[in-house]
Design an enzyme around this catalytic site. Structure first.
Site: not given
Ligand code: ZN
Length: 297
Positions: A89, A126, A181, A259
């Site tokens: 992101h 994030e 992430h 993640e």
């Molecule tokens: Zn993400």
């Protein structure tokens, strides 16, 4: 609570929206059976003694594991290796919907250029988290002699799109690429998971197998180094296989997404918002990458 209108959970929400059912490979390669050659230590990445069982004497959530490791003086261990780090992101994504919602080719379909990402209940984004962890991983790997390319180095921009993120690793001919992430999963769900690509003819067929090895190495290092549990709400045993992520589909080098926790879970969020944990996470990710690239020759 998520307040930003474009917020999209980087994991399950997208999969659910696309009707994707994750095909999960459950093998016999449980993390406990893998002998790590690297471990996380307070001073950075450290090589384990040959013959060591690879399990530090004390691994508790959030503590360092330097007690069972020894420093190895001499030349950097990752000289000649290239690693691509992709902090997921970007801080400007949420305020630029027309740019990040633009559809791009992901090999087996089209998907939004990028998403805004998740955030904790206290508003920790994030994108900020992934960049900080990514920078820390870069520092550690460079110290070990690797060349590190980043898909972004600031958190006030937009993108790059997921296809470009993959291309950056491809152009660098990276030995490994890792997209960092933190998930926006259900608030009741805890833990981390590593996503590797489904073998797709003409796309990921050549990288699927090494990518899965990278995923297994990262899983072992991350759970050992951080104490974060394997996800209890998605995937199996901390692993998930997906065919809907452009960042994986378009990669020509071994690549996974990690993640690192669930931002929507209060217990995970306490960890993710702690700088000490982020350093542990970075060391663990670097250790997993080091193990993989050393083993891949
Ligand atoms: Zn993400």
């Amino acid at each position: 609570m998520r307040r930003r209108p474009l917020l999209v959970a980087c994991g399950i929400a997208v999969a659910a929206a696309l009707g994707v059912v994750a095909a999960v490979a459950v093998g016999s390669d449980g993390g406990g059976s893998v002998t790590p050659r690297y471990a996380v230590a307070t001073g950075g990445l450290q090589r384990l003694d040959p013959g060591a069982d690879g399990v530090p004497a004390t691994v508790a959530g959030g503590t360092s594991t330097d007690a069972a490791t020894t420093a190895s003086p001499g030349a950097p261990t990752l000289a000649g290796k290239v690693v691509a780090i992709d902090p997921g992101h970007n801080g400007g994504n949420g305020s630029h919907p027309s740019q990040i919602n633009r559809l791009v080719d992901i090999g087996n379909g089209r998907k939004a250029c990028d998403t805004a990402g998740a955030e904790t209940a206290s508003g920790y984004a994030e994108s900020a988290y992934t960049l900080e962890v990514g920078r820390r991983v870069r520092r550690i790997l460079k110290h070990e002699g690797a060349k590190v390319v980043m898909t972004r180095t600031t958190d006030d921009g937009v993108g790059p799109c997921i296809n470009v993120r993959a291309e950056i690793g491809n152009r660098a001919h990276a030995d490994a690429a890792v997209s960092i992430h933190a998930d926006g999963g259900p608030s009741s769900g805890r833990g981390f998971h590593v996503i590797y690509p489904t073998p797709l003819p003409g796309l990921t067929a050549a990288i699927a197998r090494p990518s899965r090895r990278l995923a297994v190495d990262l899983r072992a290092a991350y759970e050992q180094g951080t104490g974060m549990p394997r996800a209890d709400y998605i995937g199996h045993d901390g692993l998930d296989e997906r065919s809907d992520l452009g960042g994986l589909n378009l990669s020509k080098v071994p690549k996974v997404f990690i993640e690192t926790g669930n931002m929507n879970n209060a217990t995970d969020a306490v960890k993710l918002t702690d700088a000490g944990f982020r350093e542990l996470a970075a060391k663990a990710i670097a250790a997993g990458i080091a193990r993989f690239v050393e083993g891949s020759g």
